[in-house]
Motif scaffolding. Structure first.
Motif, mmCIF file in Angstrom:
data_model
loop_
_atom_site.group_PDB
_atom_site.id
_atom_site.type_symbol
_atom_site.label_atom_id
_atom_site.label_comp_id
_atom_site.label_asym_id
_atom_site.label_seq_id
_atom_site.Cartn_x
_atom_site.Cartn_y
_atom_site.Cartn_z
ATOM 1 N N ASP A 184 0.930 -1.263 -0.100
ATOM 2 C CA ASP A 184 -0.022 0.039 0.227
ATOM 3 C C ASP A 184 0.717 1.192 -0.033
ATOM 4 O OD1 ASP A 184 -1.725 2.238 0.798
ATOM 5 O OD2 ASP A 184 -3.267 0.633 1.509
ATOM 6 N N LYS A 185 0.908 1.924 -1.155
ATOM 7 C CA LYS A 185 1.820 3.253 -1.312
ATOM 8 C C LYS A 185 1.355 4.338 -0.396
ATOM 9 C CE LYS A 185 4.569 1.124 -4.290
ATOM 10 N NZ LYS A 185 5.819 0.577 -3.702
ATOM 11 N N ALA A 186 -0.121 4.206 -0.300
ATOM 12 C CA ALA A 186 -0.510 5.417 0.604
ATOM 13 C C ALA A 186 -0.108 5.285 2.008
ATOM 14 C CB ALA A 186 -1.922 5.304 0.468
ATOM 15 N N ILE A 187 -0.197 3.813 2.515
ATOM 16 C CA ILE A 187 0.176 3.941 3.800
ATOM 17 C C ILE A 187 1.795 4.256 4.083
ATOM 18 C CG2 ILE A 187 0.860 2.213 5.725
ATOM 19 C CD1 ILE A 187 -1.905 0.817 4.872
ATOM 20 N N GLN A 188 2.546 3.803 3.159
ATOM 21 C CA GLN A 188 3.854 4.091 3.327
ATOM 22 C C GLN A 188 4.151 5.598 3.218
ATOM 23 O OE1 GLN A 188 6.183 1.580 0.281
ATOM 24 N NE2 GLN A 188 4.943 -0.240 0.692
ATOM 25 N N ALA A 189 3.272 6.173 2.349
ATOM 26 C CA ALA A 189 3.522 7.739 2.175
ATOM 27 C C ALA A 189 3.053 8.616 3.543
ATOM 28 C CB ALA A 189 2.896 8.186 0.905
ATOM 29 N N GLY A 190 2.393 7.917 4.326
ATOM 30 C CA GLY A 190 1.793 8.577 5.395
ATOM 31 C C GLY A 190 0.499 8.903 5.539
ATOM 32 N N ASP A 191 -0.193 8.112 4.783
ATOM 33 C CA ASP A 191 -1.802 8.572 4.780
ATOM 34 C C ASP A 191 -2.264 7.853 5.977
ATOM 35 O OD1 ASP A 191 -4.608 8.467 4.275
ATOM 36 O OD2 ASP A 191 -4.415 8.263 1.952
ATOM 37 N N THR A 192 -2.590 8.749 6.989
ATOM 38 C CA THR A 192 -3.229 8.372 8.365
ATOM 39 C C THR A 192 -4.689 7.753 8.006
ATOM 40 O OG1 THR A 192 -3.882 10.674 8.874
ATOM 41 C CG2 THR A 192 -1.584 9.675 9.502
ATOM 42 N N HIS A 193 -5.287 8.410 7.205
ATOM 43 C CA HIS A 193 -6.971 7.802 7.181
ATOM 44 C C HIS A 193 -6.870 6.492 6.453
ATOM 45 C CE1 HIS A 193 -11.028 7.701 6.176
ATOM 46 N NE2 HIS A 193 -10.771 7.428 4.977
ATOM 47 N N VAL A 223 -4.112 4.108 7.208
ATOM 48 C CA VAL A 223 -3.857 3.421 8.261
ATOM 49 C C VAL A 223 -5.143 3.029 9.264
ATOM 50 C CG1 VAL A 223 -2.514 3.527 10.388
ATOM 51 C CG2 VAL A 223 -1.559 4.259 8.221
ATOM 52 N N LEU A 224 -5.953 4.239 9.525
ATOM 53 C CA LEU A 224 -7.092 4.203 10.436
ATOM 54 C C LEU A 224 -7.780 3.020 10.071
ATOM 55 C CD1 LEU A 224 -7.424 7.758 11.399
ATOM 56 C CD2 LEU A 224 -6.725 6.065 12.974
ATOM 57 N N GLN A 225 -8.107 2.802 8.735
ATOM 58 C CA GLN A 225 -8.920 2.163 8.075
ATOM 59 C C GLN A 225 -8.414 0.733 8.268
ATOM 60 O OE1 GLN A 225 -9.213 3.611 3.986
ATOM 61 N NE2 GLN A 225 -11.313 4.119 4.220
ATOM 62 N N LEU A 226 -7.341 0.412 8.214
ATOM 63 C CA LEU A 226 -6.316 -0.852 8.350
ATOM 64 C C LEU A 226 -6.453 -1.068 9.697
ATOM 65 C CD1 LEU A 226 -5.032 -3.239 7.275
ATOM 66 C CD2 LEU A 226 -2.802 -1.896 7.487
ATOM 67 N N VAL A 227 -6.235 -0.090 10.664
ATOM 68 C CA VAL A 227 -6.249 -0.764 12.060
ATOM 69 C C VAL A 227 -7.716 -1.157 12.426
ATOM 70 C CG1 VAL A 227 -5.919 0.561 14.342
ATOM 71 C CG2 VAL A 227 -4.187 0.687 12.748
ATOM 72 N N ASP A 228 -8.648 -0.097 12.002
ATOM 73 C CA ASP A 228 -10.165 -0.409 12.423
ATOM 74 C C ASP A 228 -10.534 -1.801 11.680
ATOM 75 O OD1 ASP A 228 -12.663 0.667 13.587
ATOM 76 O OD2 ASP A 228 -13.440 0.287 11.474
ATOM 77 N N ALA A 229 -10.026 -2.254 10.684
ATOM 78 C CA ALA A 229 -10.567 -3.334 9.966
ATOM 79 C C ALA A 229 -9.805 -4.813 10.704
ATOM 80 C CB ALA A 229 -10.522 -3.585 8.446
ATOM 81 N N LYS A 230 -8.801 -4.611 10.788
ATOM 82 C CA LYS A 230 -7.745 -5.632 11.291
ATOM 83 C C LYS A 230 -7.380 -5.923 12.828
ATOM 84 C CE LYS A 230 -7.388 -6.977 6.877
ATOM 85 N NZ LYS A 230 -7.846 -8.562 6.652
#
Length: 208
Positions: free
Chosen positions: A45-54, A56-63
């Motif tokens: 996920d390039k967005a996560i690697q680029a610092g997209d906190t939104h 990240v929060l989606q991933l944390v919420d789901a997983k």
């Protein structure tokens, strides 16, 4: 210490399909398989690697969130003062602490690069209802960091109720600060303090 605890969010993605007591996945298998799955998502996920906190929060919420016992974690962090809180205060404390943990460590997932996780052999017996799953995070140019997961078997599957990073319990790490806040302003004062911190973290992440 901040960097060590920041790794917490990376390796806590413990998720699996709902299981009955008869077919429940062993906790060490759960930790290993799903942690590897989440890290694969982060790598791709390039967005996560680029610092997209939104993202990240989606991933944390789901997983992550469905497989943590945040009420128990909050109770352990608050300590003896938990008994003096009303049911409404306990609910507010749990929600505020849950948000604090997610906000505090969501940025950590963007820091993952090429760390390697060594999953230690489990010492748990089949009859155990509480287990400690030990892992070690290896990083180039740094000493390995031990991350241990404390899980409890429930009718809804294995739930994490504490994490020990480099020998420091996550919930215990908050206890002295929370006790001081309660001495200064009571349980409501602690709730306000955590909620203020959450708003500050949300504003900081919005600026990124």
């Amino acid at each position: 210490m901040k960097r060590i605890l920041a790794l917490f969010c990376i390796y806590l993605a413990l998720v699996a399909p709902a299981a009955t007591a008869a077919d429940m996945v062993a906790p060490d298998v759960l930790v290993r398989d799903v942690t590897n799955e989440v890290l694969a998502i982060v790598r791709a996920d390039k967005a996560i690697q680029a610092g997209d906190t939104h993202r990240v929060l989606q991933l944390v919420d789901a997983k992550v969130l469905p497989h943590f016992d945040f009420r128990r974690m909050t109770m352990l962090a608050v300590g003896r003062d938990w008994r003096d809180a009303s049911p409404a205060q306990q609910a507010k404390l749990t929600e505020a602490f849950r948000t604090l943990l997610v906000r505090t460590y969501s940025n950590a997932l963007t820091q993952y690069r090429d760390q390697v996780i060594d999953f230690k052999p489990s010492r748990a017996a089949d009859a155990d209802t509480r287990v400690q799953i030990r892992t070690e995070v290896k990083q180039a140019g740094a000493q390995p960091i031990g991350i241990d997961y404390m899980l409890e078997k429930t009718d809804k599957g294995w739930k994490v109720f504490d994490v020990v990073v480099a020998g420091v319990s996550l919930v215990t790490n908050y206890r002295s600060n929370f006790a001081q806040e309660i001495r200064n302003g009571g349980v409501d004062g602690l709730i306000r303090s955590i909620e203020d911190k959450n708003r500050s973290l949300e504003a900081e992440q919005a600026r990124q």
